[in-house]
Write a protein that holds these residues in place. Structure first.
Motif, PDB file in Angstrom:
ATOM      1  N   GLY A 134       0.799  -1.217   0.000  1.00 23.11           N
ATOM      2  CA  GLY A 134       0.000   0.000   0.000  1.00 23.11           C
ATOM      3  C   GLY A 134       0.832   1.267   0.000  1.00 23.11           C
ATOM      4  O   GLY A 134       0.509   2.224  -0.691  1.00 23.11           O
ATOM      5  N   GLU A 135       1.915   1.250   0.760  1.00 25.99           N
ATOM      6  CA  GLU A 135       2.762   2.434   0.826  1.00 25.99           C
ATOM      7  C   GLU A 135       3.371   2.755  -0.534  1.00 25.99           C
ATOM      8  O   GLU A 135       3.487   3.912  -0.903  1.00 25.99           O
ATOM      9  CB  GLU A 135       3.879   2.210   1.849  1.00 25.99           C
ATOM     10  CG  GLU A 135       3.351   2.077   3.272  1.00 25.99           C
ATOM     11  CD  GLU A 135       4.457   1.777   4.260  1.00 25.99           C
ATOM     12  OE1 GLU A 135       5.408   2.564   4.327  1.00 25.99           O
ATOM     13  OE2 GLU A 135       4.380   0.733   4.929  1.00 25.99           O
ATOM     14  N   PHE A 136       3.732   1.703  -1.272  1.00 23.93           N
ATOM     15  CA  PHE A 136       4.311   1.949  -2.584  1.00 23.93           C
ATOM     16  C   PHE A 136       3.254   2.414  -3.573  1.00 23.93           C
ATOM     17  O   PHE A 136       3.537   3.186  -4.478  1.00 23.93           O
ATOM     18  CB  PHE A 136       5.071   0.731  -3.080  1.00 23.93           C
ATOM     19  CG  PHE A 136       6.474   0.744  -2.581  1.00 23.93           C
ATOM     20  CD1 PHE A 136       7.415   1.550  -3.181  1.00 23.93           C
ATOM     21  CD2 PHE A 136       6.843   0.007  -1.479  1.00 23.93           C
ATOM     22  CE1 PHE A 136       8.710   1.614  -2.708  1.00 23.93           C
ATOM     23  CE2 PHE A 136       8.132   0.057  -0.991  1.00 23.93           C
ATOM     24  CZ  PHE A 136       9.066   0.865  -1.608  1.00 23.93           C
ATOM     25  N   GLU A 137       2.044   1.939  -3.370  1.00 18.57           N
ATOM     26  CA  GLU A 137       0.967   2.437  -4.233  1.00 18.57           C
ATOM     27  C   GLU A 137       0.762   3.927  -3.997  1.00 18.57           C
ATOM     28  O   GLU A 137       0.537   4.685  -4.929  1.00 18.57           O
ATOM     29  CB  GLU A 137      -0.313   1.649  -3.991  1.00 18.57           C
ATOM     30  CG  GLU A 137      -0.267   0.317  -4.724  1.00 18.57           C
ATOM     31  CD  GLU A 137      -1.441  -0.587  -4.411  1.00 18.57           C
ATOM     32  OE1 GLU A 137      -2.315  -0.196  -3.620  1.00 18.57           O
ATOM     33  OE2 GLU A 137      -1.450  -1.700  -4.966  1.00 18.57           O
ATOM     34  N   LEU A 138       0.876   4.317  -2.749  1.00 20.59           N
ATOM     35  CA  LEU A 138       0.781   5.740  -2.423  1.00 20.59           C
ATOM     36  C   LEU A 138       1.873   6.528  -3.138  1.00 20.59           C
ATOM     37  O   LEU A 138       1.624   7.573  -3.727  1.00 20.59           O
ATOM     38  CB  LEU A 138       0.929   5.940  -0.920  1.00 20.59           C
ATOM     39  CG  LEU A 138      -0.374   5.889  -0.126  1.00 20.59           C
ATOM     40  CD1 LEU A 138      -0.096   5.999   1.362  1.00 20.59           C
ATOM     41  CD2 LEU A 138      -1.318   7.004  -0.571  1.00 20.59           C
ATOM     42  N   ILE A 139       3.078   5.968  -3.076  1.00 16.62           N
ATOM     43  CA  ILE A 139       4.198   6.619  -3.751  1.00 16.62           C
ATOM     44  C   ILE A 139       3.891   6.841  -5.218  1.00 16.62           C
ATOM     45  O   ILE A 139       4.119   7.913  -5.767  1.00 16.62           O
ATOM     46  CB  ILE A 139       5.472   5.748  -3.640  1.00 16.62           C
ATOM     47  CG1 ILE A 139       6.027   5.823  -2.218  1.00 16.62           C
ATOM     48  CG2 ILE A 139       6.523   6.193  -4.653  1.00 16.62           C
ATOM     49  CD1 ILE A 139       7.221   4.933  -1.999  1.00 16.62           C
ATOM     50  N   GLU A 140       3.347   5.778  -5.835  1.00 18.18           N
ATOM     51  CA  GLU A 140       3.132   5.870  -7.276  1.00 18.18           C
ATOM     52  C   GLU A 140       2.164   6.992  -7.636  1.00 18.18           C
ATOM     53  O   GLU A 140       2.224   7.542  -8.728  1.00 18.18           O
ATOM     54  CB  GLU A 140       2.694   4.521  -7.832  1.00 18.18           C
ATOM     55  CG  GLU A 140       3.869   3.555  -7.792  1.00 18.18           C
ATOM     56  CD  GLU A 140       3.567   2.189  -8.364  1.00 18.18           C
ATOM     57  OE1 GLU A 140       4.512   1.423  -8.545  1.00 18.18           O
ATOM     58  OE2 GLU A 140       2.394   1.888  -8.623  1.00 18.18           O
ATOM     59  N   ARG A 141       1.298   7.322  -6.694  1.00 21.86           N
ATOM     60  CA  ARG A 141       0.354   8.427  -6.971  1.00 21.86           C
ATOM     61  C   ARG A 141       1.076   9.754  -7.183  1.00 21.86           C
ATOM     62  O   ARG A 141       0.577  10.614  -7.881  1.00 21.86           O
ATOM     63  CB  ARG A 141      -0.650   8.549  -5.828  1.00 21.86           C
ATOM     64  CG  ARG A 141      -1.531   7.328  -5.877  1.00 21.86           C
ATOM     65  CD  ARG A 141      -2.837   7.426  -5.198  1.00 21.86           C
ATOM     66  NE  ARG A 141      -3.332   6.030  -5.149  1.00 21.86           N
ATOM     67  CZ  ARG A 141      -3.965   5.495  -4.139  1.00 21.86           C
ATOM     68  NH1 ARG A 141      -4.253   6.219  -3.097  1.00 21.86           N
ATOM     69  NH2 ARG A 141      -4.352   4.233  -4.178  1.00 21.86           N
ATOM     70  N   TYR A 142       2.235   9.896  -6.557  1.00 22.21           N
ATOM     71  CA  TYR A 142       2.998  11.128  -6.771  1.00 22.21           C
ATOM     72  C   TYR A 142       3.432  11.269  -8.230  1.00 22.21           C
ATOM     73  O   TYR A 142       3.788  12.345  -8.672  1.00 22.21           O
ATOM     74  CB  TYR A 142       4.254  11.154  -5.893  1.00 22.21           C
ATOM     75  CG  TYR A 142       3.996  11.594  -4.470  1.00 22.21           C
ATOM     76  CD1 TYR A 142       3.721  12.930  -4.181  1.00 22.21           C
ATOM     77  CD2 TYR A 142       4.042  10.686  -3.428  1.00 22.21           C
ATOM     78  CE1 TYR A 142       3.495  13.345  -2.885  1.00 22.21           C
ATOM     79  CE2 TYR A 142       3.817  11.089  -2.117  1.00 22.21           C
ATOM     80  CZ  TYR A 142       3.541  12.419  -1.850  1.00 22.21           C
ATOM     81  OH  TYR A 142       3.321  12.822  -0.560  1.00 22.21           O
ATOM     82  N   PHE A 143       3.451  10.143  -8.911  1.00 24.51           N
ATOM     83  CA  PHE A 143       4.000  10.165 -10.262  1.00 24.51           C
ATOM     84  C   PHE A 143       2.925  10.114 -11.344  1.00 24.51           C
ATOM     85  O   PHE A 143       3.225   9.975 -12.508  1.00 24.51           O
ATOM     86  CB  PHE A 143       5.006   9.031 -10.438  1.00 24.51           C
ATOM     87  CG  PHE A 143       6.167   9.164  -9.491  1.00 24.51           C
ATOM     88  CD1 PHE A 143       7.059  10.207  -9.636  1.00 24.51           C
ATOM     89  CD2 PHE A 143       6.346   8.289  -8.441  1.00 24.51           C
ATOM     90  CE1 PHE A 143       8.120  10.363  -8.757  1.00 24.51           C
ATOM     91  CE2 PHE A 143       7.398   8.430  -7.557  1.00 24.51           C
ATOM     92  CZ  PHE A 143       8.287   9.477  -7.720  1.00 24.51           C
ATOM     93  N   ARG A 144       1.665  10.175 -10.919  1.00 27.34           N
ATOM     94  CA  ARG A 144       0.606  10.203 -11.936  1.00 27.34           C
ATOM     95  C   ARG A 144       0.451  11.622 -12.449  1.00 27.34           C
ATOM     96  O   ARG A 144       0.198  12.541 -11.683  1.00 27.34           O
ATOM     97  CB  ARG A 144      -0.719   9.735 -11.346  1.00 27.34           C
ATOM     98  CG  ARG A 144      -0.593   8.334 -10.817  1.00 27.34           C
ATOM     99  CD  ARG A 144      -1.765   7.485 -11.168  1.00 27.34           C
ATOM    100  NE  ARG A 144      -1.462   6.130 -10.708  1.00 27.34           N
ATOM    101  CZ  ARG A 144      -2.253   5.104 -10.848  1.00 27.34           C
ATOM    102  NH1 ARG A 144      -3.411   5.245 -11.452  1.00 27.34           N
ATOM    103  NH2 ARG A 144      -1.900   3.918 -10.427  1.00 27.34           N
TER     104      ARG A 144
END
Lengths: 323, 323
Positions: free
Chosen positions: B4-14
């Protein structure tokens, strides 16, 4: 470490020129590629970190196989044809024996799937492999996560749960006989990207994804992107014979639902195309398991013999599951 | 660390959809890209490892700037137009403050050079950044390392040696005043990919390379690929004012020849196109320094006021030059 050693390493990765569409491969600032006219380019990048995504002391041939195969699975999930790949290889030292093994494994898979290495980078650091695959697909034919519709049927291309079983074996949480050991190691290091089936499914399937995070999480991605829900019938979810021999159904299905690393495709087919799908299955051009349907609503609902069950989907566990 | 934490990270890159040629960006198994008809695709991948290619505790905004700019320099070296990039980000932990800074630096550069993030992977491990840039170039117009011919003149687009000077400052081997410190830090973390000049040079320059390993090594790559030699006139090699103020000529030229990390272009022009080049310089569309010529033979020969000198080219030094 001197630069020279890394230049030596890079020589292991020089292939003969002449791959399809490669105007310039390894050896310049950029690779130059000719994408066939009228085709879309599909690209996907995956990083595998030593000690996280594979044991650091694993056979380098197998590490390479796994790294490229896992990436090819992303092309399969899109229905794309493999063309080219790039390799970012970070190594703690210039061990030529290791690199030789790695390059052998890499080119074995590259030749099997007809994909050419066209560039990349070699650096010093903790063991890590980043691969980007490039494929082509006709515009409008790609299998997108967001294309599922209410009423579509849900399928998988083969048994799920092997990835989690293999991980348990590697982590020595499970003792198995030699033949099961070999089966799971083969699955772990040499997963089969479903490229052929994916190509056959273009024009029939709507949404597709490869199962890397576990069936529930990955079908969940389809639901999220398509703004729909899905029902899974657990008794129809295919487990492999080694898994069913090894553990009770409850454990096997847990692996299948939340284990990941399976690299089968999960896809949806609208009712209007079911007869086409069945014809391809009859011709043995497809092997599919009908495991559920797309519904109104949100998220994945699991039924076992018609009764709703709640599943503890703890998500994908890495090889090293600390933290 | 949970997924989940990495999914959160990926949101920064959308990013917002709608970048040129992106049929599908972040969020599916692959990105789908439309390469403009009649254009070749130029791709290049670079990995930057924390503690090797930049100090681990550096400002994440600057790390991101450097990572993307260095990759863009490879497109410049080919004369290609930036289109898309992918990001493989490996992080020891999901520090959202760090990721926020990193994404801000990344998108600042992406917007400056009009290149869209279309995909990638985020994993846990030692800090490492792999970026692949994708650009387009008209077939036959790319600036290839192998295109130099005997009699071509050799140029650079700007001062060299700043990269090595910056490294010496970062490694605290040199004490400098505040304004020189800022100058070198800016050069180190915000190198300027010579995209505009490269585009202008297409059709005029033959061979080109960006100076990442040092002028001698990089001109040497042109020589090797073109099967020619080169003569460098050291008194003509441009050093920056801060470098000439800081150290004697001997040290400055050593940095220029073997330091690397300069990201200026070194290129060759045939005599028949010299007047075109001069016209562009007069129009201030190009800034060039004429430093040598391509010769018969092999490798790079250095002359200082006409006399051959031997240069200790110890090659590129990483930030952490152990081993």
């Amino acid at each position: 470490m001197a630069v020279g050693e890394f230049e030596l390493i890079e020589r292991y990765f020089r292939q003969e020129a002449g791959a399809l569409g490669v105007a310039m491969g390894v050896g310049d600032d950029c690779a130059l590629l000719n994408v066939p006219e009228g085709q879309q380019l599909a690209v996907s990048m995956d990083t595998l970190v030593g000690g996280i995504h594979f044991p650091k002391n694993a056979d380098p041939e197998l590490i390479a196989e796994r790294a490229l195969r896992v990436n090819l699975s992303d092309l399969a999930a899109m229905g794309a044809e493999p063309m080219w790949f790039t390799l970012g290889l970070t190594l703690p030292n210039a061990n030529s024996q290791w690199v030789k093994g790695f390059s052998q494994g890499l080119f074995r898979v590259a030749n099997e799937y007809n994909i050419a290495l066209v560039g990349g980078d070699t650096t010093r650091g903790h063991l890590s492999i980043t691969i980007q695959v490039h494929g082509t697909v006709e515009p409008g034919r790609a299998l997108m996560r967001g294309n599922a519709s209410v009423g579509d049927e849900v399928f998988v291309t083969g048994p799920v749960g092997n990835g989690a079983a293999a991980l348990a074996v590697i982590k020595q949480e499970l003792e198995v006989g030699k033949s099961a050991f070999n089966y799971f190691m083969d699955h772990y290091y040499r997963p089969q990207p479903q490229l052929q089936q994916a190509k056959t499914l273009c024009g029939i399937a709507e949404a597709a994804i490869d199962i890397s995070d576990g069936l529930v999480a990955d079908l969940g991605h389809i639901c999220e992107q398509s703004v729909v829900g899905a029902t899974l019938h657990l008794e129809r979810v295919p487990l492999s014979e080694p898994v069913t021999k090894l553990v009770p159904f409850e454990k096997g299905i847990q692996w299948a639902l939340s284990g990941g690393d399976d690299y089968q495709l999960c896809f949806t087919v609208p009712p209007s195309r079911m007869s086409q799908l069945e014809a391809l299955v009859d011709q043995k051009r497809l092997q599919v398991h009908h495991i559920g349907e797309i519904t109104r609503g949100k998220g994945v609902t699991c039924l076992y013999n018609g009764e709703e069950v709640s599943i503890n989907t703890e998500g994908y566990q890495h090889f090293d599951s600390k933290g």
